[in-house]
Design an enzyme around this catalytic site. Structure first.
Site, PDB file in Angstrom:
ATOM      1  N   HIS A  60       0.622  -1.262  -0.005  1.00  0.00           N
ATOM      2  CA  HIS A  60      -0.007  -0.289   0.059  1.00  0.00           C
ATOM      3  C   HIS A  60       0.762   1.314   0.068  1.00  0.00           C
ATOM      4  O   HIS A  60       1.858   1.352   0.693  1.00  0.00           O
ATOM      5  CB  HIS A  60      -1.140   0.031   1.077  1.00  0.00           C
ATOM      6  CG  HIS A  60      -0.502   0.315   2.315  1.00  0.00           C
ATOM      7  ND1 HIS A  60      -0.483   1.167   3.194  1.00  0.00           N
ATOM      8  CD2 HIS A  60      -0.254  -0.993   3.430  1.00  0.00           C
ATOM      9  CE1 HIS A  60      -0.120   1.111   4.419  1.00  0.00           C
ATOM     10  NE2 HIS A  60       0.135  -0.233   4.571  1.00  0.00           N
ATOM     11  N   ASP A 161       5.463   2.169   7.294  1.00  0.00           N
ATOM     12  CA  ASP A 161       4.233   1.364   6.815  1.00  0.00           C
ATOM     13  C   ASP A 161       3.418   2.160   5.985  1.00  0.00           C
ATOM     14  O   ASP A 161       2.935   3.333   6.167  1.00  0.00           O
ATOM     15  CB  ASP A 161       3.250   1.287   8.257  1.00  0.00           C
ATOM     16  CG  ASP A 161       2.005   0.818   8.039  1.00  0.00           C
ATOM     17  OD1 ASP A 161       1.809   0.063   6.790  1.00  0.00           O
ATOM     18  OD2 ASP A 161       1.196   0.756   8.952  1.00  0.00           O
ATOM     19  N   GLU A 191      -5.325   1.639   2.286  1.00  0.00           N
ATOM     20  CA  GLU A 191      -5.131   0.511   3.154  1.00  0.00           C
ATOM     21  C   GLU A 191      -5.533   0.843   4.384  1.00  0.00           C
ATOM     22  O   GLU A 191      -6.059   0.195   5.248  1.00  0.00           O
ATOM     23  CB  GLU A 191      -3.776   0.085   2.825  1.00  0.00           C
ATOM     24  CG  GLU A 191      -3.614  -1.623   3.494  1.00  0.00           C
ATOM     25  CD  GLU A 191      -3.326  -1.443   5.226  1.00  0.00           C
ATOM     26  OE1 GLU A 191      -3.193  -2.499   5.964  1.00  0.00           O
ATOM     27  OE2 GLU A 191      -3.015  -0.353   5.723  1.00  0.00           O
ATOM     28  N   GLU A 192      -5.163   2.094   4.876  1.00  0.00           N
ATOM     29  CA  GLU A 192      -5.021   2.259   6.187  1.00  0.00           C
ATOM     30  C   GLU A 192      -6.411   2.808   6.577  1.00  0.00           C
ATOM     31  O   GLU A 192      -6.905   2.955   7.819  1.00  0.00           O
ATOM     32  CB  GLU A 192      -4.213   3.662   6.600  1.00  0.00           C
ATOM     33  CG  GLU A 192      -2.740   3.372   6.324  1.00  0.00           C
ATOM     34  CD  GLU A 192      -2.133   2.333   7.441  1.00  0.00           C
ATOM     35  OE1 GLU A 192      -2.689   1.917   8.258  1.00  0.00           O
ATOM     36  OE2 GLU A 192      -0.970   1.881   7.432  1.00  0.00           O
ATOM     37  N   ASP A 214       3.630  -5.956   3.682  1.00  0.00           N
ATOM     38  CA  ASP A 214       3.403  -5.038   4.394  1.00  0.00           C
ATOM     39  C   ASP A 214       4.142  -5.339   5.834  1.00  0.00           C
ATOM     40  O   ASP A 214       4.894  -6.251   5.948  1.00  0.00           O
ATOM     41  CB  ASP A 214       2.120  -5.210   4.843  1.00  0.00           C
ATOM     42  CG  ASP A 214       1.468  -3.707   5.414  1.00  0.00           C
ATOM     43  OD1 ASP A 214       2.142  -2.707   5.718  1.00  0.00           O
ATOM     44  OD2 ASP A 214       0.345  -3.614   5.282  1.00  0.00           O
ATOM     45  N   HIS A 300       3.050   3.087  13.318  1.00  0.00           N
ATOM     46  CA  HIS A 300       2.030   3.954  13.550  1.00  0.00           C
ATOM     47  C   HIS A 300       2.654   5.291  14.172  1.00  0.00           C
ATOM     48  O   HIS A 300       1.486   5.977  14.710  1.00  0.00           O
ATOM     49  CB  HIS A 300       0.617   3.493  13.738  1.00  0.00           C
ATOM     50  CG  HIS A 300      -0.133   2.798  12.675  1.00  0.00           C
ATOM     51  ND1 HIS A 300      -1.515   2.936  12.498  1.00  0.00           N
ATOM     52  CD2 HIS A 300       0.567   2.007  11.627  1.00  0.00           C
ATOM     53  CE1 HIS A 300      -1.817   2.015  11.398  1.00  0.00           C
ATOM     54  NE2 HIS A 300      -0.686   1.810  10.754  1.00  0.00           N
TER      55      HIS A 300
HETATM   56 CO    CO Z   1      -0.543   0.736   8.844  1.00  0.00          CO
HETATM   57 ZN    ZN Z   2       0.571  -1.197   6.409  1.00  0.00          ZN
END
Ligand code: CO
Ligand code: ZN
Length: 328
Positions: A60, A161, A191-192, A214, A300
């Protein structure tokens, strides 16, 4: 590879606003692809090879972010989150809006200085003094502002990420000399906020099998327990996460390929969270899928950390998987 990773992670593209990162990736993959297209949701789809098994690989492009929800009379920007942003990551953080404008985050006074404020009690200060002179409009998106950091083997950035997955996909495409398959590298959107780009692109491609690239979590810093993933011990082959059971045939394919190529790998059972592979698995009548995870600390947060050896070994594993015929 580190130079490209710096460029990928320092690009601002929260979910739904992936045009900047798509341009960076497109420039990189254009000389390597047999065909390139962008679908209605903004997914960048790269084909390599033709006629064999249709394999979809998803990484992503989007990152977590914030979106302005209200500008108060003094020009402070109230916001809500785009994806999994935690308030404890935001106090004193710097962000940059999609338009390029920076801002800093602070919060209303707390009852106890050790409390964590709710998102609703936080605001972005962009240097404005009134609503009228505030350059930010409701609906503008922002992402963390934090430069790429090279610690030798360990690399740190915001949006590791999943720009690290994008890097592994690009470098795998570069390393693939030939393939008996029809491979689709899909750099997905949104994606998030719930694996949305993967869902539509997988429906459109109708692959025979696939996997995502990922990040996963980590178990090797103080106080962390019951998660057997460490940085530097190899990419992780996903067995289960919070939203998916990887197909046992895909796990077997990955494990035997890693062992034959003498590549280090780890077995991953992640308790929470999921990846694009979940959407791919459940599309149409179902698709056998798995995931190669890159172990990542502080996921994150504005300082997500990976190990460079894991990244290189993930490229080697993906390349070995895609170079040879596969029978599930
Ligand atoms: Co993420
Ligand atoms: Zn991710």
């Amino acid at each position: 590879m580190k130079q490209l990773l710096k460029k990928l992670t320092e690009t601002f593209s929260p979910s739904g606003y992936e045009s900047a990162i798509r341009d960076v990736i497109r420039a990189e993959v254009t000389p390597l692809a047999d065909e390139i297209r962008v679908d209605a949701l903004g997914n960048l789809i790269i084909r390599k090879g033709q006629g064999g098994k249709k394999i979809m690989i998803a990484a992503h492009m989007d990152e977590i972010g914030l979106i302005a929800s209200h500008i108060d009379e003094h020009g402070f920007v109230r916001f809500t989150t785009v994806g999994g942003v935690y308030p404890q990551m935001l106090m004193g953080a710097r962000v940059r809006f999609h338009s390029g404008l920076p801002g800093v985050i602070y919060n209303e006074p707390l009852e106890k200085p050790t409390d964590t404020p709710a998102i609703e009690k936080m605001f972005i200060d962009v240097g404005a003094t009134s609503r009228k002179d505030c350059p930010i409009k409701v609906g503008e998106v922002a992402a963390f502002e934090r430069p790429f950091l090279d610690l030798g083997d360990r690399l740190v950035a915001k949006s590791m990420d999943d720009r690290i997955g994008c890097l592994v996909a690009i470098e795998t495409l570069r390393a693939l000399k030939s393939t008996p398959h029809e491979i689709y590298f899909v750099f997905t959107t949104q994606e998030e906020v719930g694996t949305r780009g993967a869902e539509t692109s997988a429906f459109g491609l109708d692959p025979d099998l696939g996997f995502s690239l990922d990040v996963t979590g980590w178990g090797d810093t103080p106080g962390r327990k019951h998660f057997d993933i460490a940085l530097g011990k190899g990419p992780a082959i996903k067995i289960k996460d919070g939203g998916m059971l990887a197909d046992p045939r895909i796990i077997h394919w990955m494990v035997t390929t890693a062992e034959k190529a003498r590549l280090p790998y780890q077995r991953e059972v992640l308790l929470g969270g999921t990846t694009d592979a979940r959407a791919m698995q459940l599309v149409r009548a179902g698709v056998p899928v798995g995931c190669i995870s890159i172990p990542c600390r502080y996921v994150h947060s504005p300082s997500e950390m990976v190990d460079y050896n894991d990244v290189q070994n993930a490229v080697k594993l993906a390349t070995a998987l895609l170079s040879n015929p596969v029978e599930l």
